[in-house]
Design a protein around this motif. Sequence first.
Motif, mmCIF file in Angstrom:
data_model
loop_
_atom_site.group_PDB
_atom_site.id
_atom_site.type_symbol
_atom_site.label_atom_id
_atom_site.label_comp_id
_atom_site.label_asym_id
_atom_site.label_seq_id
_atom_site.Cartn_x
_atom_site.Cartn_y
_atom_site.Cartn_z
ATOM 1 N N GLN A 1 36.333 59.865 58.866
ATOM 2 C CA GLN A 1 37.324 59.106 58.082
ATOM 3 C C GLN A 1 37.001 59.200 56.597
ATOM 4 O OE1 GLN A 1 38.243 55.251 59.693
ATOM 5 N NE2 GLN A 1 39.348 54.676 57.860
ATOM 6 N N ARG A 2 37.887 59.841 55.844
ATOM 7 C CA ARG A 2 37.648 60.072 54.412
ATOM 8 C C ARG A 2 38.476 59.095 53.576
ATOM 9 N NH1 ARG A 2 35.738 65.811 53.425
ATOM 10 N NH2 ARG A 2 34.807 66.334 55.422
ATOM 11 N N ILE A 3 37.774 58.369 52.743
ATOM 12 C CA ILE A 3 38.410 57.315 51.948
ATOM 13 C C ILE A 3 38.683 57.840 50.541
ATOM 14 C CG2 ILE A 3 38.099 54.948 51.076
ATOM 15 C CD1 ILE A 3 38.194 55.182 54.194
ATOM 16 N N LYS A 4 39.902 57.703 50.105
ATOM 17 C CA LYS A 4 40.243 58.109 48.726
ATOM 18 C C LYS A 4 39.694 57.063 47.742
ATOM 19 C CE LYS A 4 43.124 61.565 49.841
ATOM 20 N NZ LYS A 4 42.191 62.581 50.317
ATOM 21 N N GLN A 5 39.366 57.517 46.554
ATOM 22 C CA GLN A 5 38.816 56.601 45.530
ATOM 23 C C GLN A 5 39.703 55.362 45.369
ATOM 24 O OE1 GLN A 5 36.051 56.577 43.734
ATOM 25 N NE2 GLN A 5 35.207 58.565 44.280
ATOM 26 N N MET A 6 41.025 55.582 45.345
ATOM 27 C CA MET A 6 41.939 54.455 45.106
ATOM 28 C C MET A 6 41.986 53.471 46.291
ATOM 29 S SD MET A 6 45.541 56.529 45.336
ATOM 30 C CE MET A 6 46.502 55.073 45.204
ATOM 31 N N GLU A 7 41.590 53.935 47.479
ATOM 32 C CA GLU A 7 41.598 53.043 48.658
ATOM 33 C C GLU A 7 40.332 52.191 48.734
ATOM 34 O OE1 GLU A 7 43.864 56.069 51.794
ATOM 35 O OE2 GLU A 7 41.690 56.164 51.594
ATOM 36 N N TRP A 8 39.291 52.653 48.053
ATOM 37 C CA TRP A 8 37.967 52.054 48.205
ATOM 38 C C TRP A 8 37.891 50.563 47.827
ATOM 39 C CZ3 TRP A 8 33.819 51.509 50.696
ATOM 40 C CH2 TRP A 8 32.636 51.063 50.134
ATOM 41 N N PRO A 9 38.417 50.131 46.658
ATOM 42 C CA PRO A 9 38.261 48.714 46.288
ATOM 43 C C PRO A 9 38.759 47.753 47.377
ATOM 44 C CG PRO A 9 39.107 49.957 44.432
ATOM 45 C CD PRO A 9 39.116 50.896 45.607
ATOM 46 N N ALA A 10 39.804 48.128 48.085
ATOM 47 C CA ALA A 10 40.375 47.230 49.092
ATOM 48 C C ALA A 10 39.472 47.077 50.314
ATOM 49 C CB ALA A 10 41.743 47.753 49.532
ATOM 50 N N ILE A 11 38.591 48.045 50.570
ATOM 51 C CA ILE A 11 37.771 47.939 51.788
ATOM 52 C C ILE A 11 36.273 47.774 51.490
ATOM 53 C CG2 ILE A 11 39.432 49.282 53.179
ATOM 54 C CD1 ILE A 11 37.274 51.583 53.033
ATOM 55 N N LYS A 12 35.927 47.829 50.211
ATOM 56 C CA LYS A 12 34.502 47.747 49.828
ATOM 57 C C LYS A 12 33.829 46.480 50.395
ATOM 58 C CE LYS A 12 31.646 47.416 45.625
ATOM 59 N NZ LYS A 12 30.588 48.412 45.733
ATOM 60 N N ALA A 13 34.487 45.330 50.218
ATOM 61 C CA ALA A 13 33.874 44.056 50.632
ATOM 62 C C ALA A 13 33.667 43.974 52.142
ATOM 63 C CB ALA A 13 34.736 42.897 50.153
ATOM 64 N N GLU A 14 34.408 44.772 52.905
ATOM 65 C CA GLU A 14 34.253 44.733 54.377
ATOM 66 C C GLU A 14 33.032 45.508 54.846
ATOM 67 O OE1 GLU A 14 37.755 46.661 55.871
ATOM 68 O OE2 GLU A 14 39.047 45.301 54.752
ATOM 69 N N GLN A 15 32.448 46.317 53.967
ATOM 70 C CA GLN A 15 31.335 47.175 54.403
ATOM 71 C C GLN A 15 30.022 46.397 54.325
ATOM 72 O OE1 GLN A 15 32.687 49.668 55.744
ATOM 73 N NE2 GLN A 15 34.620 49.229 54.729
#
Length: 249
Positions: free
Chosen positions: A71-85
């Motif tokens: 699963q490859r995450i685009k830079q722009m998608e990252w802020p929305a899922i960062k806190a879940e990691q």
Amino acid sequence: MPRTKRKAASSSKRQPSAKQRKEGKSDTKAEIPDASVKAAVKDKLLYFDVYARAEPTRMLYGIAGKEYEDQRIKQMEWPAIKAEQPLGQMPVFECQHGTLVMSNTIARYVARELGLAGSSSWEEALNDMVVETCFSCADGISEKIYAWKMFRQPQPDNSEKLIEEIREKITKSLKFIEALADKRGKKFIVSDKINLADVWLYNMLQFGRPAFPDLMSLTPWVKRFVERMEADDKMKKYLASRPASEFGI
Ligand SMILES: N[C@@H](CCC(=O)N[C@@H](CS)C(=O)NCC(=O)O)C(=O)O
């Protein structure tokens, strides 16, 4: 990943033994579904759409020919899922046992699972030693060169000196790995088949190329190593089919 807790055996009905369950046999009249046995979960690796820290693990799956979810995450998608990691960073790996973070923990686990970590604890240690040697070089390149060369940080005044220092470190590390490979006398660094050490070295050489364009042929041994890796059928197939990385690293 949430795990379902095993229920205490409250029923008086005889449960199949672990051996029977494994063999799919049971002498109980009615099979009682066991909530603790989860359906097989496909391994999943979450990382940016670049090679870098996830690439050794991806290569291992490619070489072993085992399916997983890349699963490859685009830079722009990252802020929305960062806190879940778990640690707010990637790579993150999920498998039937749970979640792992830290790129080399993941790579080592996957290498062991796929039989590519070495065939004895000594071979595993040799693989690890090469992994750490390469990781230290890649980290140096990243911090001291790519920080300003690729990632918009200010170029330090002593950048020339930093480049020279890293080149020396890489040259010394490559000589060390070459001496180890010579001593082993195998087709690849530790073994006659591609192991984690080979994958990591190949990854480091490729990672460092934008800073040191001659890296993949820096010495005759490195050149032969790269040729041997790229001549391997599974590696060749993997390299031909993998998505390109935005920065080439
Ligand atoms: N020690 C960690 C470092 C992980 C790491 O630095 N990940 C970076 C990408 S290479 C990241 O997630 N950066 C995004 C962020 O920190 O928000 C490992 O090896 O996995």
